[in-house]
Design a protein around this motif. Sequence first.
Motif, mmCIF file in Angstrom:
data_model
loop_
_atom_site.group_PDB
_atom_site.id
_atom_site.type_symbol
_atom_site.label_atom_id
_atom_site.label_comp_id
_atom_site.label_asym_id
_atom_site.label_seq_id
_atom_site.Cartn_x
_atom_site.Cartn_y
_atom_site.Cartn_z
ATOM 1 N N ARG A 51 30.434 -4.727 18.094
ATOM 2 C CA ARG A 51 29.214 -3.961 18.374
ATOM 3 C C ARG A 51 29.549 -2.623 19.022
ATOM 4 N N SER A 52 30.435 -2.644 20.019
ATOM 5 C CA SER A 52 30.837 -1.415 20.700
ATOM 6 C C SER A 52 31.524 -0.449 19.737
ATOM 7 N N SER A 53 32.383 -0.973 18.870
ATOM 8 C CA SER A 53 33.086 -0.120 17.910
ATOM 9 C C SER A 53 32.123 0.521 16.927
ATOM 10 N N LEU A 54 31.175 -0.240 16.411
ATOM 11 C CA LEU A 54 30.209 0.310 15.465
ATOM 12 C C LEU A 54 29.328 1.371 16.117
ATOM 13 N N LEU A 55 28.896 1.118 17.326
ATOM 14 C CA LEU A 55 28.067 2.099 18.028
ATOM 15 C C LEU A 55 28.862 3.356 18.367
ATOM 16 N N ASP A 56 30.167 3.192 18.665
ATOM 17 C CA ASP A 56 31.022 4.358 18.921
ATOM 18 C C ASP A 56 31.173 5.221 17.674
ATOM 19 N N VAL A 57 31.141 4.608 16.511
ATOM 20 C CA VAL A 57 31.272 5.361 15.266
ATOM 21 C C VAL A 57 29.944 6.005 14.867
ATOM 22 N N ILE A 58 28.840 5.345 15.142
ATOM 23 C CA ILE A 58 27.528 5.874 14.764
ATOM 24 C C ILE A 58 27.131 7.065 15.645
ATOM 25 N N SER A 59 27.487 7.047 16.903
ATOM 26 C CA SER A 59 27.066 8.098 17.834
ATOM 27 C C SER A 59 27.448 9.510 17.387
ATOM 28 N N PRO A 60 28.692 9.772 16.979
ATOM 29 C CA PRO A 60 29.010 11.134 16.539
ATOM 30 C C PRO A 60 28.247 11.540 15.278
ATOM 31 N N VAL A 61 27.973 10.587 14.406
ATOM 32 C CA VAL A 61 27.214 10.890 13.186
ATOM 33 C C VAL A 61 25.804 11.351 13.552
ATOM 34 N N VAL A 62 25.176 10.634 14.461
ATOM 35 C CA VAL A 62 23.834 11.001 14.912
ATOM 36 C C VAL A 62 23.865 12.362 15.606
ATOM 37 N N ASP A 63 24.862 12.581 16.439
ATOM 38 C CA ASP A 63 24.990 13.873 17.127
ATOM 39 C C ASP A 63 25.155 15.025 16.140
ATOM 40 N N LEU A 64 25.977 14.822 15.112
ATOM 41 C CA LEU A 64 26.183 15.872 14.111
ATOM 42 C C LEU A 64 24.920 16.138 13.308
ATOM 43 N N ALA A 69 18.246 30.960 21.528
ATOM 44 C CA ALA A 69 18.072 29.770 22.370
ATOM 45 C C ALA A 69 18.322 28.490 21.571
ATOM 46 N N TRP A 70 17.718 28.385 20.390
ATOM 47 C CA TRP A 70 17.914 27.192 19.559
ATOM 48 C C TRP A 70 19.360 27.093 19.096
ATOM 49 N N GLY A 71 19.972 28.222 18.791
ATOM 50 C CA GLY A 71 21.376 28.210 18.384
ATOM 51 C C GLY A 71 22.292 27.744 19.501
ATOM 52 N N THR A 72 21.974 28.143 20.726
ATOM 53 C CA THR A 72 22.773 27.706 21.872
ATOM 54 C C THR A 72 22.608 26.211 22.118
ATOM 55 N N ILE A 73 21.396 25.715 21.990
ATOM 56 C CA ILE A 73 21.163 24.274 22.136
ATOM 57 C C ILE A 73 21.869 23.514 21.014
ATOM 58 N N ALA A 74 21.847 24.060 19.802
ATOM 59 C CA ALA A 74 22.551 23.429 18.681
ATOM 60 C C ALA A 74 24.056 23.398 18.947
ATOM 61 N N PHE A 75 24.584 24.492 19.488
ATOM 62 C CA PHE A 75 26.008 24.543 19.831
ATOM 63 C C PHE A 75 26.337 23.520 20.915
ATOM 64 N N ALA A 76 25.460 23.373 21.899
ATOM 65 C CA ALA A 76 25.672 22.372 22.951
ATOM 66 C C ALA A 76 25.683 20.965 22.357
ATOM 67 N N THR A 77 24.801 20.710 21.420
ATOM 68 C CA THR A 77 24.766 19.398 20.776
ATOM 69 C C THR A 77 26.036 19.167 19.960
ATOM 70 N N ILE A 102 28.959 20.374 20.782
ATOM 71 C CA ILE A 102 29.964 20.041 21.794
ATOM 72 C C ILE A 102 29.867 18.559 22.155
ATOM 73 N N TYR A 103 28.639 18.059 22.288
ATOM 74 C CA TYR A 103 28.442 16.643 22.608
ATOM 75 C C TYR A 103 28.961 15.764 21.469
ATOM 76 N N ALA A 104 28.781 16.220 20.236
ATOM 77 C CA ALA A 104 29.311 15.476 19.082
ATOM 78 C C ALA A 104 30.835 15.423 19.134
ATOM 79 N N PHE A 105 31.474 16.531 19.544
ATOM 80 C CA PHE A 105 32.929 16.531 19.707
ATOM 81 C C PHE A 105 33.346 15.523 20.774
ATOM 82 N N VAL A 121 36.052 16.453 29.043
ATOM 83 C CA VAL A 121 35.971 17.922 29.045
ATOM 84 C C VAL A 121 34.779 18.364 28.201
ATOM 85 N N PHE A 122 34.634 17.757 27.030
ATOM 86 C CA PHE A 122 33.513 18.105 26.152
ATOM 87 C C PHE A 122 32.179 17.652 26.749
ATOM 88 N N TYR A 123 32.158 16.450 27.326
ATOM 89 C CA TYR A 123 30.916 15.976 27.947
ATOM 90 C C TYR A 123 30.485 16.924 29.072
#
Length: 125
Positions: A40-53, A76-84, A86-89, A112-114
């Motif tokens: 479960r943890s592994s699957l959720l770890d893989v899904i999270s970056p996909v959702v972030d992207l 402003a929206w571009g900066t928020i998109a860039f922040a998201t 970074i979170y995906a990274f 560092v990314f978080y």
Amino acid sequence: MGETSRGSTPNFFFPAVICAIIILGITLGIVLLINDQLLRSSLLDVISPVVDLLASMALFIVARNSAVRSKRFAIAWGTIAFATLIYAFADTAWAILEVGLKKQPFPSIADVFYLAYYPAFLMGV
């Protein structure tokens, strides 16, 4: 992909809603139906970056479309998109460390990314 508004940009609202429902259903299915904690943890770890992207991609589309109305909104929206992005990274680094390399991802490069996400997000807000 949906109707066009003002004849120039496609309307992604309904495909985005369907995509969100599918992702939510998959995530809920993983949480409720898989009893093995490691799997479960592994699957959720893989899904999270996909959702972030996907979220980052949607925000970049919003930034591009809002440029018609206001350059400030687009920045402003571009900066928020860039922040998201970074979170995906960060989530990607976390998944690689935890699932791929089988290492404890704390402390790690993901941190560092978080941590970089917060000031980038606040700049957009």
